[in-house]
Structures are given as structure tokens and as C-alpha cells.
Write an enzyme that holds these catalytic residues in place. Structure first.
Site, short mmCIF file in Angstrom:
data_model
loop_
_atom_site.label_atom_id
_atom_site.label_comp_id
_atom_site.label_asym_id
_atom_site.label_seq_id
_atom_site.Cartn_x
_atom_site.Cartn_y
_atom_site.Cartn_z
N LYS A 47 102.91 38.51 48.68
CA LYS A 47 102.20 37.65 49.63
C LYS A 47 100.77 38.18 49.70
CE LYS A 47 106.54 38.44 51.68
NZ LYS A 47 107.13 38.37 50.36
N HIS B 109 107.90 38.35 44.92
CA HIS B 109 108.04 38.48 46.37
C HIS B 109 106.70 38.75 47.03
CE1 HIS B 109 109.77 40.26 50.18
NE2 HIS B 109 110.54 39.20 50.01
N ASP C 237 86.80 35.20 45.91
CA ASP C 237 85.43 35.53 45.49
C ASP C 237 85.24 37.00 45.15
OD1 ASP C 237 84.67 32.92 45.64
OD2 ASP C 237 83.57 33.10 47.52
N ASP D 81 103.07 59.86 61.88
CA ASP D 81 102.26 60.82 62.65
C ASP D 81 100.90 60.26 63.09
OD1 ASP D 81 104.20 62.75 62.56
OD2 ASP D 81 103.30 63.88 60.91
N LYS E 273 106.71 44.45 57.49
CA LYS E 273 107.09 45.70 56.84
C LYS E 273 105.96 46.69 57.11
CE LYS E 273 109.31 42.33 54.52
NZ LYS E 273 109.00 40.90 54.58
N HIS F 244 109.68 39.89 60.42
CA HIS F 244 109.49 39.85 58.97
C HIS F 244 108.46 40.88 58.51
CE1 HIS F 244 108.65 37.67 55.02
NE2 HIS F 244 109.96 37.85 55.02
#
Length: 385
Positions: A294, A292, A299, A119, A114, A112
Site C-alpha cells: 500500500k 500486499h 513526482d 522504547d 501495523k 488494520h
């Protein structure tokens, strides 16, 4: 959780509108080696443009290594992969989906993450899949998500992680080890003044690393916690941590999906709303488009951007990757972005509103909650698993 490394430069990228042009430009500038890991790689306009950039890189001699999840990337396997392989791109499929109706537990252990490394000099980490930003037939606003562009010492663990997983999947797929060294080692010179850590979740050494990072930040919180999460179905430890923070006076705001792409998960999450609302935690649902994201800010200093949802499938089963940041300027930028999203596209849910729900709606939420809990149990969550 690994210790944060100082000296990094991080660029917050909001939605595909900022992410995809930056990613394409980095791929087009690549000279030696590219690693790309993603859950979804759609054969739409966005996916084809990234595929074309990767093919151009391979044509000029760049070592291009693409890893796509076998479930999320089914259309990639059928439509994009043959041409890319023919044009010199190396492709691995993580847990290829061979039996669609199988109920075996390992089917839920997905890739899952991404993550893209160019380089060894820069990386992209976040929650944005390779898919068009605008949902066909949906609201005229982009899918709401984030990624970060990374330069500096944090590249060391990021590069090590993508290279390690590539070698692991080569072994799992072909039963042979790959001894080839990195062509482009991490460039770790100081690039900025941000402290950050790369936190992964896997099924061996780091099974609870991302959840523990969240829990540690929540446990230290004294003023404010702001969480935006697409699939929010926290376990008991996470729920209790939020409640304890609220009891000591921390302002807690949750921004969750209002437009559902997986309705059952949304209804299951809604079954938890009364638990939070009656304990002083504010809840907003985002209706402008598909949420979508996450991400979280605590603080005004601690922040995280990544691929991990706050549910058992992400926190206990999938391979995930988040960047955890300790920097007030970065946290303020992310918080301001989330506040704009709340003001422009979200609706607050209040206890009185929830009490007016029909019996049918409550029953649907309760039934979805039980079905999701059953799925988690079948996947091996709890007990010795």
C-alpha cells in the site's frame, strides 16, 4: 493532514525478508517498553518467532503491550495469546470476534494498522502483518509489501497514537481508565534530514486523513504518479482526481494484484479497468506472488508507505496508519523498487486486451463490482454515514 516534521531517519524495508529480522533485533534490544499493533498475528514460523522475542522481552522486565484485531487475529487468540499472557505480555484484542455470521456494521471497523514502537526510540510502520512471507502452496516468491523503520521527531505522534489507542481499548474492553504514564517517552532528537508525517485514519478526528493526503498529492502532481495497492476500489473523488491528473499530462501507473487472496475484490477492481485504460492510465497486475503493498510515489518527491488500501473499507472504516514522506532520495528508492517489481513480476493490461474478454468474464467482474458496492453500502458508506 498533519504537517511533515523535519529531521527524521527512515529505512525502507521490502518484504518480510528485510522487515522481520529488523523487528526481531529491535525487540531483542528493548529495555523499557514495547507497543505492537497488528491486524494478523499468525501462529506460523514467523509469528511464533516474534511471539518468542516479545516473551523474552517481558521476561527481562520490559513492559510489552500487544494489540491484535479480533477478526484478523482469531488464530492468535486461540494459539499464541494464552502462552504470551502467561509469560507476562499484556494483550488486548480490538473488537473481539464473537458472532462470525453477524452483519452488524461495526464488524468492518477493524484494527488494520501495523505499528511497532520500541522504547520510544524507534518505530516500524507499514503494511506487513506478522505472517510467513511465503504463501503455502503458492509461488516461490515472497509476499510483496513494505514497511519503514523510523527514528527522529516523527516518533512523537507515533508514540502518542499507540499510547492513546491502548488506553482507549482498555476502556472499551474493561470499562476502566488506565492512567499509567508512558514508561518510554518519544525520543525526538534529530536523526536525519527527511521530512515526514504520521497520518492515521480513525472514526473520530481523522476519518478522511489518509484519503485527503493522497488527494492533495495527486492534485499537485505534474509529472508522474505511481501507486501500488493490494485492494484498489477507489471512490468517485479518488477516481476523478486520477483522471484530472492524467488530463493535465501526468503519467499514471497503477500496480495491482494479479494473484488474488480475495477473488471477489479482485474481480470488482477489474470492473474499473476500462474506466482507467480509456483515460490513458497504465495498469499492471503483479503475478509473481501476492501483492500486499500500500504505497505510492508522486513526482519523485512525495511518497507514502502504510497499511491503508484504496478502498472504502480502509479509507472509511478501518483504523489505518501511513507514513507520508517528502524526500527525493527516499521516493527514488521506493520508485526503483516498484519499477523492479513491475519489470520482474507484472503484466501490463492494454485496452485491446480488455476488449477481448469473454462475456462470462465481464459478467463476473460486473457482478463482483455490484456485490462489493452493496457491502460498502451495508457498512454505512455514503449518505450521513
Amino acid at each position: 493532514m498533519p504537517s511533515p516534521l523535519p529531521g527524521n531517519a527512515l529505512t525502507l524495508l521490502e518484504n518480510g525478508e528485510q522487515y522481520f529480522p529488523a523487528l526481531r533485533a529491535a525487540i531483542d534490544q528493548a529495555e523499557r517498553e514495547i507497543f505492537l499493533q497488528t491486524y494478523i498475528f499468525e501462529p506460523d514460523e514467523t509469528g511464533r518467532s516474534i511471539a518468542a522475542a516479545l516473551e523474552r522481552a517481558a521476561a527481562r522486565g520490559v513492559e510489552v503491550r500487544v494489540m491484535v484485531d479480533g477478526f484478523g487475529g482469531r488464530s492468535f487468540v486461540a494459539q499464541l495469546m494464552p502462552r504470551m499472557v502467561e509469560r507476562g505480555v499484556q494483550v488486548l484484542i480490538y473488537r473481539r470476534e464473537l458472532k462470525p455470521l453477524s452483519l452488524r456494521r461495526h464488524r468492518l471497523r477493524r484494527l488494520h494498522r501495523k505499528v511497532v514502537v520500541i522504547d520510544g526510540r524507534e518505530a516500524f510502520v507499514g503494511g506487513i502483518n506478522l505472517i510467513d512471507d511465503y504463501q503455502q502452496g503458492s509461488a516461490p516468491h515472497p509476499r510483496f509489501d513494505y514497511a519503514v523503520q523510523v527514528r527522529g521527531p516523527l516518533l512523537e505522534p507515533i508514540v502518542a497514537s499507540v499510547h492513546r489507542l491502548w488506553r482507549l481499548v482498555v476502556w472499551a474492553s474493561f470499562r476502566r481508565r488506565q492512567h499509567a504514564p508512558l514508561i518510554a517517552p518519544a525520543q525526538t532528537a534529530v536523526a536525519g534530514d527527511i521530512r515526514a508525517a504520521f497520518v492515521v485514519r480513525d472514526n473520530l478526528r481523522f476519518r478522511r486523513a489518509i484519503e485527503d493526503a493522497y488527494l492533495a498529492a495527486i492534485g499537485r502532481a505534474r509529472h508522474e504518479i505511481l501507486i501500488a495497492n493490494a485492494y484498489f476500489f477507489p471512490g468517485r473523488r479518488f477516481r476523478q482526481a486520477l483522471v484530472e491528473a492524467a488530463e493535465r499530462g501526468v503519467r499514471i501507473t497503477l500496480l495491482l494484484q494479479g494473484v488474488a487472496d480475495h477473488p471477489m475484490q479482485r474481480y470488482a477492481t477489474r470492473a474499473l479497468y476500462p474506466y482507467f485504460l480509456t483515460r490513458g492510465i497504465r495498469l499492471f497486475e503483479y503475478h509473481r506472488s501476492h501483492l500486499h503493498a500500500k504505497v505510492a510515489v508522486v513526482d519523485g518527491y512525495w511518497a507514502t508507505v502504510g497499511s491503508s488500501n484504496i478502498d472504502a473499507f480502509s479509507l472509511l472504516l478501518a483504523r489505518e496508519a501511513n507514513v507520508v514522506v517528502e524526500d527525493s532520495a527516499f521516493a527514488r528508492q521506493l520508485r526503483d523498487s516498484l519499477e523492479r517489481a513491475i519489470c520482474s513480476g507484472a503484466t501490463e493490461l492494454r485496452p485491446a486486451d480488455w476488449r477481448r474478454l469473454s462475456l462470462l468474464q465481464r459478467a463476473l467482474n460486473w457482478a463482483s463490482y455490484q456485490l462489493v458496492r452493496l457491502a460498502i453500502g451495508l457498512a454505512g458508506y455514503g449518505g450521513k454515514h
